[in-house]
Design a protein around this motif. Structure first.
Motif, PDB file in Angstrom:
ATOM      1  N   PHE A  17      42.622  36.326  45.102  1.00 17.99           N
ATOM      2  CA  PHE A  17      44.087  36.392  45.007  1.00 17.99           C
ATOM      3  C   PHE A  17      44.598  36.963  46.311  1.00 17.99           C
ATOM      4  O   PHE A  17      44.366  38.132  46.596  1.00 17.99           O
ATOM      5  CB  PHE A  17      44.531  37.366  43.905  1.00 17.99           C
ATOM      6  CG  PHE A  17      44.256  36.911  42.513  1.00 17.99           C
ATOM      7  CD1 PHE A  17      44.941  35.840  41.973  1.00 17.99           C
ATOM      8  CD2 PHE A  17      43.346  37.579  41.723  1.00 17.99           C
ATOM      9  CE1 PHE A  17      44.714  35.445  40.674  1.00 17.99           C
ATOM     10  CE2 PHE A  17      43.116  37.185  40.415  1.00 17.99           C
ATOM     11  CZ  PHE A  17      43.803  36.117  39.901  1.00 17.99           C
ATOM     12  N   THR A  20      42.720  39.849  47.766  1.00 21.59           N
ATOM     13  CA  THR A  20      41.761  40.578  46.941  1.00 21.59           C
ATOM     14  C   THR A  20      40.786  39.614  46.279  1.00 21.59           C
ATOM     15  O   THR A  20      41.184  38.587  45.727  1.00 21.59           O
ATOM     16  CB  THR A  20      42.434  41.376  45.798  1.00 21.59           C
ATOM     17  OG1 THR A  20      43.426  40.558  45.215  1.00 21.59           O
ATOM     18  CG2 THR A  20      43.021  42.680  46.287  1.00 21.59           C
ATOM     19  N   ALA A  22      38.822  38.993  43.317  1.00 22.11           N
ATOM     20  CA  ALA A  22      38.721  39.470  41.943  1.00 22.11           C
ATOM     21  C   ALA A  22      37.367  39.119  41.342  1.00 22.11           C
ATOM     22  O   ALA A  22      36.851  39.851  40.510  1.00 22.11           O
ATOM     23  CB  ALA A  22      39.848  38.884  41.103  1.00 22.11           C
ATOM     24  N   ASP A  41      34.352  47.959  33.872  1.00 24.05           N
ATOM     25  CA  ASP A  41      35.388  48.974  33.960  1.00 24.05           C
ATOM     26  C   ASP A  41      36.740  48.320  34.265  1.00 24.05           C
ATOM     27  O   ASP A  41      36.825  47.118  34.489  1.00 24.05           O
ATOM     28  CB  ASP A  41      35.014  49.951  35.091  1.00 24.05           C
ATOM     29  CG  ASP A  41      35.548  51.340  34.797  1.00 24.05           C
ATOM     30  OD1 ASP A  41      36.354  51.465  33.854  1.00 24.05           O
ATOM     31  OD2 ASP A  41      35.154  52.294  35.502  1.00 24.05           O
ATOM     32  N   ASN A  42      37.798  49.133  34.305  1.00 28.49           N
ATOM     33  CA  ASN A  42      39.122  48.614  34.643  1.00 28.49           C
ATOM     34  C   ASN A  42      39.095  47.957  36.009  1.00 28.49           C
ATOM     35  O   ASN A  42      38.547  48.513  36.951  1.00 28.49           O
ATOM     36  CB  ASN A  42      40.156  49.741  34.677  1.00 28.49           C
ATOM     37  CG  ASN A  42      40.406  50.302  33.295  1.00 28.49           C
ATOM     38  OD1 ASN A  42      39.836  51.303  32.916  1.00 28.49           O
ATOM     39  ND2 ASN A  42      41.207  49.607  32.549  1.00 28.49           N
ATOM     40  N   GLY A  43      39.676  46.778  36.096  1.00 34.28           N
ATOM     41  CA  GLY A  43      39.747  46.104  37.379  1.00 34.28           C
ATOM     42  C   GLY A  43      38.461  45.412  37.775  1.00 34.28           C
ATOM     43  O   GLY A  43      38.346  44.897  38.890  1.00 34.28           O
ATOM     44  N   ALA A  44      37.481  45.357  36.871  1.00 31.43           N
ATOM     45  CA  ALA A  44      36.194  44.742  37.212  1.00 31.43           C
ATOM     46  C   ALA A  44      36.315  43.223  37.326  1.00 31.43           C
ATOM     47  O   ALA A  44      35.476  42.582  37.958  1.00 31.43           O
ATOM     48  CB  ALA A  44      35.149  45.101  36.166  1.00 31.43           C
ATOM     49  N   GLY A  45      37.368  42.652  36.714  1.00 34.08           N
ATOM     50  CA  GLY A  45      37.555  41.207  36.811  1.00 34.08           C
ATOM     51  C   GLY A  45      37.397  40.477  35.486  1.00 34.08           C
ATOM     52  O   GLY A  45      37.349  39.247  35.460  1.00 34.08           O
ATOM     53  N   LYS A  46      37.351  41.222  34.390  1.00 32.49           N
ATOM     54  CA  LYS A  46      37.142  40.601  33.078  1.00 32.49           C
ATOM     55  C   LYS A  46      38.288  39.647  32.728  1.00 32.49           C
ATOM     56  O   LYS A  46      38.065  38.500  32.336  1.00 32.49           O
ATOM     57  CB  LYS A  46      37.035  41.678  31.983  1.00 32.49           C
ATOM     58  CG  LYS A  46      35.954  42.716  32.238  1.00 32.49           C
ATOM     59  CD  LYS A  46      35.858  43.710  31.106  1.00 32.49           C
ATOM     60  CE  LYS A  46      37.084  44.582  30.926  1.00 32.49           C
ATOM     61  NZ  LYS A  46      37.366  45.496  32.050  1.00 32.49           N
ATOM     62  N   SER A  47      39.522  40.145  32.886  1.00 34.36           N
ATOM     63  CA  SER A  47      40.657  39.301  32.517  1.00 34.36           C
ATOM     64  C   SER A  47      40.740  38.076  33.418  1.00 34.36           C
ATOM     65  O   SER A  47      41.069  36.978  32.974  1.00 34.36           O
ATOM     66  CB  SER A  47      41.958  40.097  32.599  1.00 34.36           C
ATOM     67  OG  SER A  47      41.962  41.092  31.599  1.00 34.36           O
ATOM     68  N   THR A  48      40.428  38.267  34.700  1.00 34.57           N
ATOM     69  CA  THR A  48      40.437  37.131  35.620  1.00 34.57           C
ATOM     70  C   THR A  48      39.418  36.082  35.188  1.00 34.57           C
ATOM     71  O   THR A  48      39.699  34.876  35.188  1.00 34.57           O
ATOM     72  CB  THR A  48      40.114  37.617  37.048  1.00 34.57           C
ATOM     73  OG1 THR A  48      41.023  38.665  37.384  1.00 34.57           O
ATOM     74  CG2 THR A  48      40.233  36.501  38.048  1.00 34.57           C
ATOM     75  N   GLU A 175      39.375  42.105  24.489  1.00 35.75           N
ATOM     76  CA  GLU A 175      39.480  43.449  23.913  1.00 35.75           C
ATOM     77  C   GLU A 175      40.078  43.425  22.507  1.00 35.75           C
ATOM     78  O   GLU A 175      41.085  44.054  22.242  1.00 35.75           O
ATOM     79  CB  GLU A 175      40.357  44.327  24.815  1.00 35.75           C
ATOM     80  CG  GLU A 175      39.895  44.275  26.262  1.00 35.75           C
ATOM     81  CD  GLU A 175      39.820  45.647  26.889  1.00 35.75           C
ATOM     82  OE1 GLU A 175      39.890  46.641  26.155  1.00 35.75           O
ATOM     83  OE2 GLU A 175      39.671  45.692  28.119  1.00 35.75           O
ATOM     84  N   HIS A 207      35.572  47.302  26.359  1.00 30.51           N
ATOM     85  CA  HIS A 207      35.236  48.515  27.093  1.00 30.51           C
ATOM     86  C   HIS A 207      34.219  49.323  26.311  1.00 30.51           C
ATOM     87  O   HIS A 207      33.669  50.292  26.805  1.00 30.51           O
ATOM     88  CB  HIS A 207      36.482  49.415  27.176  1.00 30.51           C
ATOM     89  CG  HIS A 207      37.310  49.178  28.377  1.00 30.51           C
ATOM     90  ND1 HIS A 207      38.615  48.795  28.305  1.00 30.51           N
ATOM     91  CD2 HIS A 207      37.020  49.294  29.693  1.00 30.51           C
ATOM     92  CE1 HIS A 207      39.095  48.677  29.522  1.00 30.51           C
ATOM     93  NE2 HIS A 207      38.152  48.970  30.375  1.00 30.51           N
TER      94      HIS A 207
HETATM   95  N1  LIG Z   1      47.435  37.492  39.767  1.00 35.87           N
HETATM   96  C1  LIG Z   1      46.799  38.389  40.561  1.00 35.87           C
HETATM   97  N2  LIG Z   1      47.185  38.555  41.842  1.00 35.87           N
HETATM   98  C2  LIG Z   1      46.548  39.441  42.646  1.00 35.87           C
HETATM   99  N3  LIG Z   1      45.537  40.223  42.251  1.00 35.87           N
HETATM  100  C3  LIG Z   1      45.105  40.117  40.986  1.00 35.87           C
HETATM  101  C4  LIG Z   1      45.718  39.198  40.073  1.00 35.87           C
HETATM  102  N4  LIG Z   1      45.098  39.309  38.875  1.00 35.87           N
HETATM  103  C5  LIG Z   1      44.133  40.246  39.034  1.00 35.87           C
HETATM  104  N5  LIG Z   1      44.146  40.735  40.293  1.00 35.87           N
HETATM  105  C6  LIG Z   1      43.200  41.751  40.836  1.00 35.87           C
HETATM  106  O1  LIG Z   1      41.910  41.354  40.508  1.00 35.87           O
HETATM  107  C7  LIG Z   1      41.112  42.475  40.141  1.00 35.87           C
HETATM  108  C8  LIG Z   1      40.469  42.260  38.777  1.00 35.87           C
HETATM  109  O2  LIG Z   1      41.479  42.313  37.779  1.00 35.87           O
HETATM  110  P1  LIG Z   1      41.260  42.011  36.235  1.00 35.87           P
HETATM  111  O3  LIG Z   1      42.576  42.080  35.567  1.00 35.87           O
HETATM  112  O4  LIG Z   1      40.504  40.751  36.096  1.00 35.87           O
HETATM  113  O5  LIG Z   1      40.367  43.239  35.756  1.00 35.87           O
HETATM  114  P2  LIG Z   1      39.920  43.650  34.277  1.00 35.87           P
HETATM  115  O6  LIG Z   1      38.442  43.779  34.318  1.00 35.87           O
HETATM  116  O7  LIG Z   1      40.483  42.740  33.293  1.00 35.87           O
HETATM  117  O8  LIG Z   1      40.547  45.096  34.125  1.00 35.87           O
HETATM  118  P3  LIG Z   1      41.094  45.832  32.782  1.00 35.87           P
HETATM  119  O9  LIG Z   1      39.913  46.422  32.137  1.00 35.87           O
HETATM  120  O10 LIG Z   1      41.985  46.883  33.374  1.00 35.87           O
HETATM  121  O11 LIG Z   1      41.803  44.835  31.976  1.00 35.87           O
HETATM  122  C9  LIG Z   1      42.009  43.689  40.218  1.00 35.87           C
HETATM  123  O12 LIG Z   1      41.784  44.329  41.455  1.00 35.87           O
HETATM  124  C10 LIG Z   1      43.400  43.092  40.173  1.00 35.87           C
HETATM  125  O13 LIG Z   1      44.288  43.910  40.890  1.00 35.87           O
END
Ligand SMILES: Nc1ncnc2c1ncn2[C@@H]1O[C@H](COP(=O)(O)OP(=O)(O)OP(=O)(O)O)[C@@H](O)[C@H]1O
Ligand SMILES: [Mg+2]
Lengths: 261, 310
Positions: A17, A20, A22, A41-48, A175, A207
């Motif tokens: 992105f 960054t 992801a 963990d938070n921000g690990a990229g799971k949602s992506t 989650e 988590h």
């Molecule tokens: N649309 C986007 N634009 C820019 N950066 C993004 C975008 N979506 C996610 N990121 C970045 O990608 C990284 C992974 O984010 P992601 O949401 O996948 O983490 P996560 O594992 O789901 O975290 P959480 O446990 O907090 O839900 C983060 O650093 C986030 O800031």
């Protein structure tokens, strides 16, 4: 094709992105009748990762395979049409709408002809109630009941029943237990087991290592966008998993870490 | 509905002697209800989908003056001018919708801007072309029949209002599109996740809203035999007020055409009732303000009641 050939695979997928990274070089596979736990963990990229699986984002690099065939989802709608259903963290329920209307949202059954096709609400109510009853939501007996009156676990059940009704082969749950109390979480875990018994491939994001260990068949731990570990049920202890999630290498259990629920 | 009967009875007693309950009095409040009701209905649908439209005022003014100048000053065929008015309305709605959907700016601001831009353009062009901002109109019997028919004091707007309420009710309750409208306002990201084309839903509703404003602009032009670019600004806030009095939630996701219908009746009864009762019409604002506050409180109370875990 045998029973355990993966339904959905990511091979060497990266996602960038605007600067960054992801996800980097992630490979996973979802098998039918198995639960793949995605930890991190938070921000690990799971949602992506699930956004790529569900057709929200295209991968920047790498390939996605459905039944072994390279595929690109152009939208969540297309992903759903190919059997990949996602229940997002907020469950995607609309509180001020009825159970029936939520259940069929975006796929309303109609009756009639041409411009006079009307929403067939009585048939919809019967079908919706039958489907949610199968998933243990027996408290709801009136399809007109507002979804806002359901508990968090009941909304999960509604969403899972909905995905199954519309022919999901892969069910992605973001989650699903994080906002629930102990009893409700246990109920959702049993729903996931019920779905697994029907041969659905499940991606379970959490988590909570305890929930993951209770239900997972395969495990993938993400750390800063990369796969930190990938293993099968019984190959690692809970302490090792917790250590991996916290960014360790999983070799030495860390007694100072306790899981969060 | 209860509130509507209550307000009606109140004025029936207060303005009895002045003939509020007479045929003429009834026609008078029906006209007022119908005219606000036509736009409030569409504004209500838009609010259910989570958006506002403040540009209705200038659409009413601009289409009425467009119709007047075209038919009177340029001797154009009234049917052609009618088509142009509705085209102008549709384009305004499309612009409102496209900007709101693409930029994700609050529609409150977007349509406030288009309201000013359009009324400014209407005033400017009409002064440029005709040296005035109001003009009389020319019609044909067919146009008169559709938009200017009268029975005693009652205006054809009442029929449009009834018909549109029925259509809106069917669309909202019995079609997939209606389901999408509620979902879009109730939880937009969830709706999109379920495959609802929320941008499309909003743009359609913006266009419908501008088209109802056009309809009202044309009806008023034909009714008064003149168009005026400054017409209609009163409806900018009256329409959403009526929608809220009719039970539409300010935050979107809930409401019904029938509710807005009764909201319009309350509005018409109060407006005309105060006049018939012989009171100073300044009191109207006070009444509406108090009613709006009461409606907002009642709506949010009912919302909480409906969502309490049963
Ligand atoms: N649309 C986007 N634009 C820019 N950066 C993004 C975008 N979506 C996610 N990121 C970045 O990608 C990284 C992974 O984010 P992601 O949401 O996948 O983490 P996560 O594992 O789901 O975290 P959480 O446990 O907090 O839900 C983060 O650093 C986030 O800031
Ligand atoms: Mg996340």
């Amino acid at each position: 094709m045998t029973q355990s050939d993966p339904i959905l695979q990511l091979i060497g997928v990266s996602k960038i992105f605007a600067g960054t990274q992801a996800l980097r070089n992630v490979t996973i596979s979802v098998r039918p009748g198995a639960v793949l736990c995605l930890l991190g963990d938070n921000g690990a990229g799971k949602s992506t990762l699930i956004k790529i699986l569900s057709g929200v984002h295209p991968p920047s690099a790498g390939a996605m395979l459905v039944d072994g065939v390279e595929t690109r989802f152009s939208s969540p709608r297309e992903a759903r049409a190919k059997g990949v259903a996602t229940v997002h963290q907020d469950v995607g329920a609309i509180p001020l709408m009825s159970v029936t209307r939520n259940f069929f949202l975006g796929a309303e059954p109609t009756r009639g002809w041409g411009p006079f096709r009307l929403f067939d609400s009585s048939a919809a109510a019967v079908a919706a109630l039958a489907a949610i009853r199968e998933f243990g939501l027996t408290r709801v007996t009136d399809g007109e009941q507002l979804v806002g009156t359901l508990s968090g676990g009941e909304r999960q059940a509604l969403s899972i029943a909905r995905a199954m009704y519309f022919g999901a082969r892969v069910l992605i749950l973001d989650e699903p237990t994080s906002a629930l109390g102990v009893k409700e979480a246990a109920k959702v875990l049993s729903l996931v087991k019920a779905a697994r018994t029907r041969g659905i491939g499940i991606v379970f994001i959490t988590h909570n290592a305890r929930h993951a260990m209770a239900i997972g068949d395969d495990f993938v731990v993400l750390n800063q966008g990369a796969v930190a570990a990938s293993f099968r049920r019984g190959e690692k202890t809970r302490e090792e998993v917790l250590d991996l999630m916290a960014g360790g290498d999983g070799s030495e259990p860390r007694p100072d870490l306790e899981d969060d629920a | 509905m209860f509130a509507a009967s209550f307000v009606y009875l109140f004025f029936a007693v207060c303005a009895w002697r002045a003939g509020f309950v007479s045929l003429n009095g009834t026609a008078a409040w029906l006209d007022t209800s119908a005219e606000v009701g036509i736009v409030a209905l569409a504004v209500g649908l838009l609010m259910i989908a989570g958006e506002f439209d403040l540009s209705i005022g200038s659409v009413i003014g601009a289409t009425s003056i467009l119709f007047a100048i075209g038919t009177n000053h340029y001797q154009m065929n009234p049917w052609i001018m009618l088509a142009m008015c509705f085209a102008l309305g549709a384009v305004t709605g499309l612009v409102n919708g496209a900007i709101t959907v693409k930029t994700r700016l609050p529609s409150f601001i977007v349509t406030l801007a288009t309201n000013y831009a359009l009324i400014g353009a209407a005033l400017g062009f009409s002064r440029l072309l005709t040296n005035t901002t109001s003009s009389s109109i020319q019609t044909t019997p067919g146009v008169e029949l559709l938009f200017g028919s009268q029975w005693g004091q009652a205006n054809v707007a009442v029929l449009w209002w009834l018909a549109l309420t029925v259509v809106a009710t069917i669309v909202l309750w019995r079609t997939p599109f209606g389901n999408w409208v509620y979902a879009t306002g109730g939880n937009e990201s969830a709706a999109r996740g379920a495959g609802v084309p929320t941008g499309f839903v909003k743009i359609v509703l913006f266009i419908v809203t501008s088209l109802t404003a056009t309809l009202l602009g044309v009806i008023q032009a034909v009714e008064f035999h003149s168009g005026n670019a400054a017409n209609g600004q009163g409806y900018v806030f009256e329409a959403p007020i009526v929608a809220v009095i009719g039970g539409v939630l300010l935050g979107g996701g809930y409401g019904s055409p029938l509710g807005v219908f009764f909201g319009s009746i309350i509005f018409g009864v109060i407006t005309v009732g105060i006049f018939y009762a012989g009171w100073n019409t300044d009191w109207l604002m006070l009444f509406l303000g108090a009613l709006l506050l009461a409606a907002v409180l009642a709506n949010s109370y009912f919302r909480r009641l409906a969502l309490s875990e049963g």
